[in-house]
Design a protein around this motif. Structure first.
Motif, short mmCIF file in Angstrom:
data_model
loop_
_atom_site.label_atom_id
_atom_site.label_comp_id
_atom_site.label_asym_id
_atom_site.label_seq_id
_atom_site.Cartn_x
_atom_site.Cartn_y
_atom_site.Cartn_z
N ALA A 192 0.84 -1.20 0.00
CA ALA A 192 0.00 0.00 0.00
C ALA A 192 0.88 1.25 0.00
O ALA A 192 0.59 2.22 -0.71
N ARG A 193 1.95 1.20 0.78
CA ARG A 193 2.86 2.35 0.88
C ARG A 193 3.51 2.63 -0.46
O ARG A 193 3.76 3.78 -0.81
N SER A 194 3.81 1.57 -1.24
CA SER A 194 4.48 1.77 -2.53
C SER A 194 3.48 1.95 -3.67
O SER A 194 3.91 2.07 -4.82
N SER A 195 2.18 1.91 -3.37
CA SER A 195 1.21 1.98 -4.46
C SER A 195 1.17 3.37 -5.05
O SER A 195 1.63 4.35 -4.45
N ARG A 196 0.60 3.45 -6.27
CA ARG A 196 0.57 4.75 -6.95
C ARG A 196 -0.55 5.64 -6.40
O ARG A 196 -0.56 6.83 -6.65
N ASN A 197 -1.46 5.01 -5.65
CA ASN A 197 -2.54 5.78 -5.03
C ASN A 197 -1.95 6.65 -3.91
O ASN A 197 -1.46 6.14 -2.90
N ALA A 234 -0.16 7.76 1.65
CA ALA A 234 -0.06 8.75 2.72
C ALA A 234 -0.65 8.21 4.02
O ALA A 234 -0.12 8.47 5.11
N ALA A 235 -1.73 7.41 3.92
CA ALA A 235 -2.34 6.85 5.13
C ALA A 235 -1.36 5.91 5.82
O ALA A 235 -1.20 5.95 7.05
N GLY A 267 13.02 -1.26 0.01
CA GLY A 267 13.47 -2.34 -0.85
C GLY A 267 12.71 -2.37 -2.17
O GLY A 267 13.29 -2.51 -3.24
N ILE A 268 11.39 -2.19 -2.08
CA ILE A 268 10.56 -2.23 -3.29
C ILE A 268 10.95 -1.09 -4.24
O ILE A 268 11.06 -1.26 -5.44
N ARG A 269 11.21 0.09 -3.62
CA ARG A 269 11.57 1.23 -4.47
C ARG A 269 12.92 1.03 -5.14
O ARG A 269 13.18 1.61 -6.20
N ALA A 270 13.80 0.22 -4.50
CA ALA A 270 15.14 0.05 -5.03
C ALA A 270 15.21 -0.99 -6.14
O ALA A 270 16.24 -1.12 -6.78
N VAL A 271 14.11 -1.73 -6.36
CA VAL A 271 14.11 -2.71 -7.45
C VAL A 271 14.12 -1.95 -8.78
O VAL A 271 13.31 -1.06 -8.98
#
Lengths: 246, 223
Positions: free
Chosen positions: A41-46, A51-52, A117-121
């Motif tokens: 959810a944190r990495s989602s484009r929404n 933000a939540a 980690g997800i952002r670094a892929v």
């Protein structure tokens, strides 16, 4: 140094090991389970969803664990709604409150680590998965998450050790884990050096064991990475790739 | 919910947290720098002692270290003076958190020192700078921007760790919340207030380190 007190501490304190280990592992496991959907959810484009989750992780990472523990143990237990509901048998037990507080705190930290980690892929991985026709869930499960885990592992191992150390706070809400037992023993014997020395050694051994465990996982994953890259190299050089013999 | 007298008590608590933070941060940075220099340049006994220090402190809960310094310090001072003397919670807390901060800062500084190319130090040597000049003029100034993000995180941890000193009786934010929660029977509002104060303190620290990092990185790019 009074040797008989050291021996007594060595006899008494390991009894707290089980509680310390339970608090640490249960919070780590539940925190990890919670953090996977939260990290997605944190990495989602929404923007609002992200933000939540950020609000949750920011609040839990920005306040001391002790405050969170007291807020849940004393604060939530004060509410009439909680006292009269089915939750009361859980919320009046210090063990459950500690587990809830530790899990929430742990999930907040792990979410941010996994998010990093997800952002670094690399984006190429995502694009390749799309080109192969994988669905979004498949891409996450098969491509992004395994890579993100590897990137996040060093940070996660630090955090897991932080959780072990934070479990000592449970002694402030009457739980008798290693720190709780040693505080009790110090008040009986007034021999802080002997007792706390034994307690510190126990924690140090636990930390070293955890560090070793994470190093083993890291080494294992590094070997798997090497095999893949070697197989790729051989394939590129025109040799027949044989993953079984690598 | 919270009576006005408690606002002043919270202010006292914030003041104490501020004192503990500043003193521990300053002394801990000095200690960390010393240990990092030992770990990157010394061998033998000094290296072993420095490594033992960082490993042990980072492997033991902060709460336990505070308890050791408080109760152990009381015992030691009492033995020296000859009668029972209780160590001041503030002093014990500052000593314990300095030791903790030093260990984490040492590791952050060590990583940053190792990230500086060896050529820098060698070039300084070939220019005839002595050891003292090499550290102060070449290595440490280049280390600061690299170590800054990790250092900021340690500072935020330090603010959160100050709450542990309330366990041995320092009147900090947490202690005021405890007292208020007990006497007014309103734990929820007092602990929420304490959380809000801590959140503001950590946010301010985070913000100031972001600004510092921006400045430092700009300077690095300009060369």
């Amino acid at each position: 140094m009074n040797l008989s007190i050291v021996l007594e501490a060595m006899w008494t304190l390991p009894k707290g090991l089980i509680l310390t280990a339970t608090l640490t592992t249960v919070s780590l496991l539940m925190g990890f389970a919670l953090s996977i959907p939260l990290a997605m959810a944190r990495s989602s484009r929404n923007k609002y969803l992200s933000a939540a989750v950020l609000a949750y992780t920011y609040a839990f990472r920005g306040t001391p664990m002790l405050v969170q523990l007291f807020l849940i143990y004393y604060g939530v237990g004060q509410l009439e709604i909680v006292r009269q509901s089915f939750l009361w048998p859980i919320m009046r037990e210090p063990l459950w409150c500690a587990l809830i507080a530790f899990t929430l705190n742990c999930a907040a930290h792990t979410t941010e680590i996994l998010h990093g980690g997800i952002r670094a892929v690399p984006t190429g991985q995502r694009e390749a998965a799309k080109a192969l026709g994988l669905t979004r869930l498949q891409t996450m499960r098969l491509i992004i998450f395994p890579l993100a885990m590897r990137i996040a592992l060093p940070a996660y191992s630090n955090d897991a050790i932080g959780m072990l150390k934070a479990s000592s706070l449970a002694s402030t809400i009457t739980l008798l884990e290693i720190t709780g037992l040693s505080r009790q023993l110090v008040s009986e014997t007034f021999a802080p050096y002997e007792v706390f020395l034994v307690a510190g050694t126990l924690y140090l051994l636990l930390t070293l064991a955890m560090t070793r465990l994470f190093q083993m996982v890291e080494a294992r994953w590094a070997i798997a990475d090497q095999r893949v890259s070697q197989a790729n190299k051989r394939a590129a050089a025109g040799a027949v790739p044989n993953p079984g013999s690598a | 919910m919270i009576q006005s007298q408690y606002y002043f008590q919270f202010l006292d608590g914030i003041e104490n947290v501020f004192i503990v933070f500043c003193v521990s941060c300053l002394l801990g940075t000095a200690l960390g720098l010393l240990v990092a220099i030992i770990k990157t340049s010394a061998r033998g006994l000094a290296y072993a002692l420095a490594s033992a220090y960082t490993t042990a402190i980072r492997g033991i809960p902060e709460l336990l270290i505070i308890l050791i310094v408080y109760f152990g310090g009381t015992l030691a001072v009492s033995a020296v003076v000859g009668r029972y003397v209780e160590v001041d919670a503030m002093t014990a807390g500052v000593v314990a958190l300095t030791v903790v901060f030093g260990a984490y800062a040492a590791e952050a500084f060590r990583g940053a020192i190792n990230a500086i190319p060896r050529g820098q130090s060698e070039a300084a040597m070939s220019l005839g700078l002595n050891r003292w000049q090499r550290w102060c003029l070449i290595v440490i100034p280049q280390m600061v921007p690299i170590a800054l993000p990790a250092f900021g995180n340690i500072c935020i941890s330090l603010i959160k760790d100050t709450s542990l000193i309330s366990v041995v009786g320092l009147v900090d934010i947490m202690r005021v919340a405890n007292v208020g929660a007990g006497s007014l029977r309103a734990p929820l509002s007092f602990y929420l207030a304490a959380s809000a104060i801590y959140l503001v303190l950590t946010s301010l620290t985070l913000l100031s380190f972001r600004l510092l990092e921006n400045r430092a990185s700009m300077r690095r790019v300009r060369g």
